[in-house]
Design a protein around this motif. Structure first.
Motif, PDB file in Angstrom:
ATOM      1  N   UNK A  80       0.841  -1.213   0.000  1.00 52.42           N
ATOM      2  CA  UNK A  80       0.000   0.000   0.000  1.00 52.42           C
ATOM      3  C   UNK A  80       0.873   1.260   0.000  1.00 52.42           C
ATOM      4  N   UNK A  81       1.910   1.269   0.813  1.00 51.53           N
ATOM      5  CA  UNK A  81       2.803   2.435   0.871  1.00 51.53           C
ATOM      6  C   UNK A  81       3.546   2.587  -0.459  1.00 51.53           C
ATOM      7  N   UNK A  82       3.986   1.498  -1.037  1.00 50.97           N
ATOM      8  CA  UNK A  82       4.644   1.550  -2.344  1.00 50.97           C
ATOM      9  C   UNK A  82       3.716   2.169  -3.381  1.00 50.97           C
ATOM     10  N   UNK A  83       2.453   1.766  -3.392  1.00 52.04           N
ATOM     11  CA  UNK A  83       1.484   2.305  -4.355  1.00 52.04           C
ATOM     12  C   UNK A  83       1.261   3.799  -4.151  1.00 52.04           C
ATOM     13  N   UNK A  84       1.155   4.233  -2.903  1.00 51.24           N
ATOM     14  CA  UNK A  84       0.972   5.669  -2.614  1.00 51.24           C
ATOM     15  C   UNK A  84       2.192   6.443  -3.095  1.00 51.24           C
ATOM     16  N   UNK A  85       3.375   5.945  -2.795  1.00 55.25           N
ATOM     17  CA  UNK A  85       4.604   6.624  -3.210  1.00 55.25           C
ATOM     18  C   UNK A  85       4.710   6.703  -4.734  1.00 55.25           C
ATOM     19  N   UNK A  86       4.407   5.622  -5.412  1.00 59.30           N
ATOM     20  CA  UNK A  86       4.495   5.623  -6.879  1.00 59.30           C
ATOM     21  C   UNK A  86       3.483   6.575  -7.494  1.00 59.30           C
ATOM     22  N   UNK A  87       2.263   6.563  -6.983  1.00 57.88           N
ATOM     23  CA  UNK A  87       1.218   7.428  -7.521  1.00 57.88           C
ATOM     24  C   UNK A  87       1.562   8.899  -7.330  1.00 57.88           C
ATOM     25  N   UNK A  88       2.102   9.244  -6.167  1.00 62.81           N
ATOM     26  CA  UNK A  88       2.412  10.645  -5.884  1.00 62.81           C
ATOM     27  C   UNK A  88       3.710  11.088  -6.546  1.00 62.81           C
ATOM     28  N   UNK A  89       4.700  10.233  -6.619  1.00 61.63           N
ATOM     29  CA  UNK A  89       5.985  10.521  -7.253  1.00 61.63           C
ATOM     30  C   UNK A  89       6.643  11.788  -6.692  1.00 61.63           C
ATOM     31  N   UNK A  90       6.993  11.727  -5.430  1.00 64.32           N
ATOM     32  CA  UNK A  90       7.560  12.880  -4.718  1.00 64.32           C
ATOM     33  C   UNK A  90       8.962  13.234  -5.203  1.00 64.32           C
ATOM     34  N   UNK A  91       9.282  14.509  -5.071  1.00 65.55           N
ATOM     35  CA  UNK A  91      10.646  14.981  -5.299  1.00 65.55           C
ATOM     36  C   UNK A  91      11.503  14.766  -4.056  1.00 65.55           C
ATOM     37  N   UNK A  92      10.851  14.872  -2.901  1.00 69.69           N
ATOM     38  CA  UNK A  92      11.539  14.693  -1.627  1.00 69.69           C
ATOM     39  C   UNK A  92      10.595  14.009  -0.646  1.00 69.69           C
ATOM     40  N   UNK A  93      11.160  13.118   0.160  1.00 67.06           N
ATOM     41  CA  UNK A  93      10.422  12.503   1.263  1.00 67.06           C
ATOM     42  C   UNK A  93      10.938  13.143   2.542  1.00 67.06           C
ATOM     43  N   UNK A  94      10.027  13.732   3.305  1.00 69.76           N
ATOM     44  CA  UNK A  94      10.410  14.394   4.548  1.00 69.76           C
ATOM     45  C   UNK A  94       9.919  13.537   5.706  1.00 69.76           C
ATOM     46  N   UNK A  95      10.842  12.857   6.367  1.00 70.01           N
ATOM     47  CA  UNK A  95      10.521  12.075   7.563  1.00 70.01           C
ATOM     48  C   UNK A  95      10.585  13.061   8.723  1.00 70.01           C
ATOM     49  N   UNK A  96       9.397  13.375   9.260  1.00 67.94           N
ATOM     50  CA  UNK A  96       9.309  14.450  10.236  1.00 67.94           C
ATOM     51  C   UNK A  96       9.570  13.997  11.669  1.00 67.94           C
ATOM     52  N   UNK A  97       9.474  12.723  11.922  1.00 65.43           N
ATOM     53  CA  UNK A  97       9.739  12.216  13.263  1.00 65.43           C
ATOM     54  C   UNK A  97      10.058  10.733  13.129  1.00 65.43           C
ATOM     55  N   UNK A  98      11.160  10.309  13.681  1.00 68.55           N
ATOM     56  CA  UNK A  98      11.549   8.916  13.551  1.00 68.55           C
ATOM     57  C   UNK A  98      10.930   8.091  14.675  1.00 68.55           C
ATOM     58  N   UNK A  99      10.204   7.075  14.262  1.00 68.85           N
ATOM     59  CA  UNK A  99       9.615   6.101  15.159  1.00 68.85           C
ATOM     60  C   UNK A  99       9.683   4.760  14.418  1.00 68.85           C
ATOM     61  N   UNK A 100       9.119   3.734  14.966  1.00 70.65           N
ATOM     62  CA  UNK A 100       9.167   2.420  14.310  1.00 70.65           C
ATOM     63  C   UNK A 100       8.508   2.417  12.937  1.00 70.65           C
ATOM     64  N   UNK A 101       7.531   3.291  12.718  1.00 68.11           N
ATOM     65  CA  UNK A 101       6.830   3.342  11.435  1.00 68.11           C
ATOM     66  C   UNK A 101       7.752   3.673  10.265  1.00 68.11           C
ATOM     67  N   UNK A 102       8.865   4.336  10.537  1.00 67.01           N
ATOM     68  CA  UNK A 102       9.775   4.723   9.458  1.00 67.01           C
ATOM     69  C   UNK A 102      10.353   3.492   8.762  1.00 67.01           C
ATOM     70  N   UNK A 103      10.259   2.346   9.407  1.00 60.80           N
ATOM     71  CA  UNK A 103      10.708   1.106   8.776  1.00 60.80           C
ATOM     72  C   UNK A 103      10.010   0.890   7.432  1.00 60.80           C
ATOM     73  N   UNK A 104       8.725   1.257   7.348  1.00 55.69           N
ATOM     74  CA  UNK A 104       7.979   1.074   6.100  1.00 55.69           C
ATOM     75  C   UNK A 104       8.468   2.036   5.016  1.00 55.69           C
ATOM     76  N   UNK A 105       8.937   3.194   5.403  1.00 51.10           N
ATOM     77  CA  UNK A 105       9.552   4.104   4.433  1.00 51.10           C
ATOM     78  C   UNK A 105      10.854   3.493   3.932  1.00 51.10           C
TER      79      UNK A 105
END
Length: 138
Positions: A80-105
């Motif tokens: 699901x995260x891969x699909x969201x990322x591909x659809x949006x096609x960001x220039x930059x990914x801003x990880x605003x707070x590091x927690x366990x969820x960042x593993x999916x990024x």
């Protein structure tokens, strides 16, 4: 202007320091002409997809999936995260707070070849900045 994938472990309407600051940051970026998508952990029975002041917010049960230790749920969430990322096609990914969820990024780097910017809230403990840590990889 740029397309920003804003990754935050918790986001509005949850209330806390990171949540309030994140909401202000994404609104300010949008007002300056940047296009944004927010990805956050799905907490407190929040909807998996909603808009916040015209900005798409996608929530996934990252911490619940990790705690459940079910490979099928982990794979489904990663896809699901891969699909969201591909659809949006960001220039930059801003990880605003590091927690366990960042593993999916970190598990979906090939979805979009965007550079990652990381904001850290709090102090660093000794040994937390090595290349083998989440801080070192982001």
């Amino acid at each position: 202007m740029s397309r920003v994938l804003f990754w935050c472990d918790a986001f509005w309407p949850l209330i806390g320091g990171v949540e309030v600051l994140a909401a202000r940051v994404v609104v300010a970026l949008a007002q300056r002409g940047h296009e944004l998508v927010v990805i956050a952990d799905q907490q407190a029975n929040l909807e998996p997809r909603e808009d916040f002041q015209g900005i798409a917010v996608h929530r996934a049960p990252f911490l619940q999936v990790l705690a459940g230790r079910r490979m099928d749920a982990l794979i489904d969430t990663r896809e699901r995260i891969t699909a969201i990322k591909r659809e949006f096609s960001a220039d930059v990914a801003w990880v605003y707070h590091i927690n366990l969820d960042v593993m999916f990024h970190l598990m979906t780097p090939s979805a979009v070849p965007a550079r990652t910017l990381c904001t850290v809230h709090g102090a660093f403990a000794e040994g937390t900045l090595g290349r083998e840590t989440a801080y070192g990889r982001v």
